[in-house]
Write an enzyme that holds these catalytic residues in place. Structure first.
Site, PDB file in Angstrom:
ATOM      1  N   THR A  97      10.125   9.346  -7.530  1.00  0.00           N
ATOM      2  CA  THR A  97      10.599   9.476  -8.895  1.00  0.00           C
ATOM      3  C   THR A  97       9.993  10.738  -9.495  1.00  0.00           C
ATOM      4  O   THR A  97       8.769  10.872  -9.555  1.00  0.00           O
ATOM      5  CB  THR A  97      10.200   8.250  -9.741  1.00  0.00           C
ATOM      6  OG1 THR A  97      10.626   7.060  -9.071  1.00  0.00           O
ATOM      7  CG2 THR A  97      10.855   8.303 -11.102  1.00  0.00           C
ATOM      8  N   LYS A 149       5.667   5.306  -0.687  1.00  0.00           N
ATOM      9  CA  LYS A 149       6.401   4.593  -1.725  1.00  0.00           C
ATOM     10  C   LYS A 149       7.646   3.980  -1.086  1.00  0.00           C
ATOM     11  O   LYS A 149       8.758   4.476  -1.219  1.00  0.00           O
ATOM     12  CB  LYS A 149       6.777   5.549  -2.865  1.00  0.00           C
ATOM     13  CG  LYS A 149       6.902   4.861  -4.217  1.00  0.00           C
ATOM     14  CD  LYS A 149       6.857   5.866  -5.348  1.00  0.00           C
ATOM     15  CE  LYS A 149       6.867   5.168  -6.694  1.00  0.00           C
ATOM     16  NZ  LYS A 149       6.832   6.134  -7.812  1.00  0.00           N
ATOM     17  N   GLU A 182      -5.244   0.861  -7.915  1.00  0.00           N
ATOM     18  CA  GLU A 182      -4.315   1.661  -8.716  1.00  0.00           C
ATOM     19  C   GLU A 182      -3.923   0.875  -9.948  1.00  0.00           C
ATOM     20  O   GLU A 182      -4.544  -0.143 -10.271  1.00  0.00           O
ATOM     21  CB  GLU A 182      -3.072   2.017  -7.891  1.00  0.00           C
ATOM     22  CG  GLU A 182      -2.307   0.812  -7.372  1.00  0.00           C
ATOM     23  CD  GLU A 182      -1.151   1.181  -6.444  1.00  0.00           C
ATOM     24  OE1 GLU A 182      -1.033   2.357  -6.078  1.00  0.00           O
ATOM     25  OE2 GLU A 182      -0.377   0.270  -6.086  1.00  0.00           O
TER      26      GLU A 182
END
Length: 266
Positions: free
Chosen positions: A28, A140, A173
């Site tokens: 993204t 990802k 995270e």
């Protein structure tokens, strides 16, 4: 509408491996003034993910051209790029998959990020822990159920983001961002070699700090290490960097590191 294999459509075959198994990867990116910010880094992350997932995608020049094409008319927006193994076969075997699928879409830039950067945000500990899987860590991939559950729990709180631990209880995270904290001139960020995502902005920040007065170290630490932190911030390709004013019951006033990084991350 989505640009799927070069055609504008909203239809993805039901037997595409993304639908069946979450078999693919994505990135993204932020569009600013007609440009894809950190374009090359986003392409590299997709290439690395495809290599790790054994997806035989080869149309990198075409994909880059499509990314630039979609960004060209946008002032500020979000570009999402998905690569799947494609369609074919039944069951887990990918033997009959002939052609990977590429999917691109543009959406509005989140309106709350400027306010986050100005005011700072609050982090709350998520009850959902990330499973440890070194084979998939860092990339990802399309299997995002952990993040879906993290976000669902987060939305039941007043916090803006979550502190996420792995199943060993180590800081990893946030729900949709990477984590940094500072103690004096030392900066720390969790390892993401067992779980979590090695975000493009995380990589950029580590590179920026390598040639700076700050000393950056990747660590495995428990949650309470934040009690000694002078400053905490989070980052991703869209934010791109945001200061944290509170994490659980710990409050942070300093923005020294944030002020250093913010202009380098635009």
């Amino acid at each position: 509408m989505y640009l799927i294999n070069g055609e504008w459509t909203e239809n993805l075959p039901a037997n595409d491996r993304a639908v069946q198994f979450g078999d693919g990867c994505f990135t993204t990116a932020r569009i600013s003034n007609g440009e894809v910010k950190f374009l090359d880094q986003h392409l590299i992350r997709l290439q690395q993910a495809c290599e790790k997932l054994l997806i035989p995608f080869v149309e990198w020049s075409l994909l880059k051209s499509e990314m630039l094409q979609l960004a060209a008319t946008e002032k500020l927006a979000v570009l999402k790029v998905i690569i799947t193994r494609g369609s074919g076969g039944r069951g887990y075997s990918a033997a009959n998959c002939q052609q990977p699928t590429r999917l691109l879409t543009v959406s509005a830039y989140p309106s709350f990020y400027p306010q986050w950067r100005e005011q700072g945000i609050t982090l709350v500990l998520s009850p959902i822990q990330l499973g440890i899987n070194p084979q998939l860590a860092g990339i990802k991939h399309l299997n995002r159920l952990e993040q879906v559950l993290i976000r669902t729990h987060l939305e039941q709180t007043l916090a803006q983001e979550a502190l996420v631990l792995d199943s060993d209880g180590c800081l990893t995270e946030c729900c949709a961002a990477n984590l940094f904290w500072r103690k004096g001139t030392r900066v720390f960020t969790p390892y993401v070699d067992k779980s979590g995502v090695n975000g493009t902005m995380r990589q950029h920040i580590i590179a920026c700090l390598a040639d700076s007065p700050w000393q950056v170290t990747q660590v495995r630490e428990k949650l309470d290490t934040l009690a000694q932190a002078d400053e905490v911030l989070i980052c991703n390709a869209l934010m791109p960097v945001v200061p944290v004013k509170q994490a659980e019951n710990w409050r942070f006033e300093s923005r020294e590191l944030y002020q250093f990084l913010a202009p380098l991350c635009e």
